[in-house]
Design an enzyme around this catalytic site. Structure first.
Site, short mmCIF file in Angstrom:
data_model
loop_
_atom_site.label_atom_id
_atom_site.label_comp_id
_atom_site.label_asym_id
_atom_site.label_seq_id
_atom_site.Cartn_x
_atom_site.Cartn_y
_atom_site.Cartn_z
CB CYS A 461 -0.96 -0.01 1.19
SG CYS A 461 -0.15 -0.17 2.80
CG HIS A 517 -4.43 0.51 3.95
ND1 HIS A 517 -3.94 -0.41 3.06
CD2 HIS A 517 -5.21 1.37 3.22
CE1 HIS A 517 -4.41 -0.14 1.85
NE2 HIS A 517 -5.17 0.94 1.92
CG ASP A 533 -6.72 2.74 -0.53
OD1 ASP A 533 -5.54 2.63 -0.91
OD2 ASP A 533 -7.21 2.01 0.36
#
Length: 739
Positions: A461, A517, A533
């Site tokens: 991520c 994350h 995202d």
């Protein structure tokens, strides 16, 4: 058997301390177990030193045993020689492990202290103190010469157990500490009662602790929970979770951990969809070409604990439906907290500091479980206005650090005038190209985003969020990196079904370190900060429902443990057991670890009305007196003289069996009637039983009233047994005749 003898040598009193071989080994085992609970907090070099010290002590104990056996072999059967050996060697005792020069021991201790001092800056003050405590504990075993040394060693062990609770307070670990406390106290009791079996002394300790539990519960509920007079020192290596500096690959390493980060309880409300559970922790705005850092100066808004305090968000100006929940955060030795932004804190907000970037922090380092209550407005906009200073910070990037990304950003700026369309173009590019989402991304040279985006195209991520944020800034859009946690595991084992047949939500969310994350935020005029995202473009499942099986398998391979998350979730009964225990641990955290002074005050107020100082003092005094009375009554009941059932001899059993058989035939023996009178009665009323029953009664009288040797008793009992069988046979024949 433990003993403490004294003698006079040259006018000086000498004290001889003696510890039996069994107790010596128990003490060694105790040392190993106590050190084990803090082993994860110790440096490798310290663990090696402690292991060698304990192994050396064990070796010396074994040599002492061999020496004692040899001594006994040279003087077999000689009481005087055995006593002399014990007098000089004090038996196979622990203090014989002190066959080490005090000078050598002192030098070794000094060198160890110097090493601890030199590493203090690296590990922090707290862990340096723990290192010193464990080092002293290991060396103390080399100088057990008196009872005082023995007591000091046990006391050091208890301090180590207490120190372990600084780092973990979950239910499993607390039960382990309680078990070790029982073992330590049993070793102490064994020193004074070594003639008893270890299991017997263990039972005594458990009973004593059980009796004191009542008083402990009362004090826990009513005794004022005062603020500590000191703070837990800082421990660098004790930090868990996210860091305020992030570079590609950092969070991928964190996701290998299955340690609990925090829990959230929505109190029966509908829990938001997985894709809305972005738990905000830190906003990173400074990028130096290699890593992201948090802005040093952030305007703060301190919550003062009086009612509801806005965390840089005015809830009165929004029509978004509120979502209220309780967060229980684990000790992380950091300050950041978690929220579904934007949020306001409700109830007691003391010790919570708000940031202008919609994050919240604890005013002190979180060294134990902490709880707080929030109300979030999930779809409310963030910062509709952007200050010139904030715009400048979130547009800056090191020129020339990633030239290929800068070139791509210029193309995007030229092709897409609309800000959101430009961002969507990057997401589409990631989705359509051969990018992959993995916990094991290839290493990057100087954390180059160019190398990731155009060459390796494999990352986690942080890789995607970093590259996306850089592209947005380079294309003229204010952007920043946000770290926190995504999603959570719902535990619904405590759910209930109402009268209408609907499930009532009584469960909670557990958020683990592997849920860590990173995502991006871009600022759009009229809409404020929008969450983007990039992970959703490469792995939509991670954003919408959680980890894919591929990621779980990667985590299992990286952890290489038998009871890893992937295995446990795929074994139904094991997963159910895990969730059941998680629910139990949650209640432990909620009502025991997280029991605050405010909760105590509310509880006492609910029971006794408005609290004033005199009423609180009276409550404490009365509860202490009542608990002591109850404890005394309990002790009196436990120590009451127990009436033992009288054990009957074999001949008494035989005679009473014969009486019972006659009673079934209607020939009951009155209690006041003697054996001879009853035999006479049987002779008169039942002549067929006269001879055999008279013989049986005579044998009974002889065994009861005559002084017989053991052999005579056994012989007469055998005779009486034969007479009884004969009696039964005659009785059966008599019944047949009557029929």
């Amino acid at each position: 058997m433990s003993q403490n003898t004294s003698g006079n040598v040259n006018g000086k009193t000498m004290s001889n301390f003696y510890l039996s071989r069994q107790n010596s080994w128990l003490l060694c085992l105790c040392q190993c177990l106590n050190i084990a609970v803090v082993a994860l907090e110790l440096s490798t070099w310290m663990l090696i030193i402690i292991a060698l010290s304990l192994a050396w002590q064990a070796l010396l104990l074994q040599q002492n045993r061999a020496t004692a056996n040899t001594s006994r072999g040279k003087h077999p059967g000689t009481v005087q020689s055995n006593l002399a050996s014990k007098r000089h060697s004090h038996g196979p005792s622990k203090q014989l492990a002190t066959n080490i020069s005090p000078v050598v021991l002192g030098i070794f201790a000094l060198l160890g202290c110097v090493a601890i001092a030199l590493t203090a800056k690296q590990v922090g003050i707290l862990l340096s103190m723990v290192h010193l405590l464990c080092f002293s504990y290991a060396l103390k075993g080399f100088e057990l010469r008196t009872r005082r040394d023995f007591y000091q060693l046990l006391l050091l062990g208890l301090f180590i157990l207490a120190s372990a609770l600084i780092f973990r307070q979950d239910l499993v670990f607390s039960l382990i500490i309680l078990s070790l406390l029982i073992i330590n106290l049993t070793v102490l009791l064994q020193f004074f009662s070594s003639e008893n079996a270890f299991a017997t002394n263990l039972k005594v300790v458990v009973v004593l602790l059980g009796q004191s539990a009542l008083l402990a519960v009362v004090l826990f509920l009513v005794f004022p929970r005062l603020s500590p007079f000191w703070q837990v020192p800082f421990a660098k290596s004790a930090k868990t979770g996210l860091s305020d500096t992030v570079k590609p690959g950092d969070i991928a390493n964190l996701t290998r951990s299955t340690k609990l980060a925090f829990r959230a309880d929505f109190g029966g409300q509908k829990i938001p969809n997985y894709a809305q559970l972005y738990w905000r922790a830190m906003v990173l705005e400074n990028y130096d070409g290699r890593q992201w850092r948090r802005q040093n100066k952030v305007t703060q808004n301190k919550a003062d604990g009086s009612g509801t305090k806005s965390l840089i968000f005015d809830a009165s100006n929004t029509e978004v439906l509120p979502l209220t929940y309780q967060v229980f955060v684990e000790a992380s030795f950091q300050k950041y907290l978690f929220a579904l932004a934007p949020a306001v804190v409700t109830g007691n907000a003391s010790g919570i500091t708000a940031q202008t970037d919609y994050t919240i922090q604890s005013s002190t380092i979180i060294s134990q479980a902490k709880s707080y209550r929030l109300t979030s407005y999930l779809t409310a906009p963030l910062a509709l206005e952007l200050s010139p200073q904030s715009r400048q910070i979130n547009l800056s990037y090191p020129q020339g650090s990633n030239p290929r990304l800068e070139q791509l950003a210029l193309q995007l700026q030229h092709n897409y005038v609309d800000v959101q369309a430009r961002a969507q173009a990057v997401l589409t590019l990631i989705n359509q190209q051969n990018y992959s989402y993995t916990l094991q991304p290839p290493l990057l040279v100087n954390n180059s985003l160019d190398q990731f985006f155009f060459d390796s195209q494999a990352g986690f991520c942080v890789h995607y969020a970093s590259a996306f944020t850089f592209l947005m800034r380079a294309s003229g859009i204010p952007a920043r990196l946000v770290t926190g946690y995504l999603g959570g595991e719902y535990n619904g084992v405590t759910n209930e079904v109402n009268s209408a047949g609907k499930i009532v939500n009584k469960g909670h969310l557990s958020i683990y370190q592997y849920d860590a994350h990173a995502w991006s935020e871009i600022w759009v005029a009229g809409k404020g900060w929008l969450r983007i995202d990039p992970t959703g473009a490469v792995d939509p499942q991670r954003v919408n429902i959680g980890w894919s099986n591929q990621l779980l398998q990667e985590q299992a391979e990286l952890n290489n443990t038998f009871f890893n998350l992937y295995r446990m979730k795929n074994i139904a009964w094991l997963n159910t057991l895990r969730l059941q225990f998680d629910a139990l641990d949650y209640q432990w955290t909620r009502w025991v670890i997280g029991f605050t002074s405010q909760q105590q005050y509310d509880l006492l107020k609910h029971w006794f009305g408005k609290m004033v100082p005199w009423k609180l003092a009276l409550i404490i005094a009365v509860t202490l007196v009542l608990s002591m009375l109850m404890l005394m009554l309990l002790l009196h009941w436990l120590n009451r003289p127990k009436v033992k059932k009288q054990a009957f001899a074999q001949w008494q059993i035989i005679y009473h069996k014969a009486i019972d058989r006659l009673a079934k035939q209607g020939m009951e023996k009155p209690l006041a009637m003697t054996v001879n009178d009853f035999a006479k009665k049987i002779r008169q009323q039942y002549p067929e039983l006269a001879l055999v029953f008279t013989q049986l009664s005579a044998s009974y009288n002889r065994l009861c009233y005559q002084t017989l040797s053991i052999s005579e008793q056994e012989k007469q009992t055998v005779t009486m047994q034969q007479q009884y069988h004969h009696f039964i046979q005659v009785l059966k024949n008599s019944d047949k005749k009557h029929l």
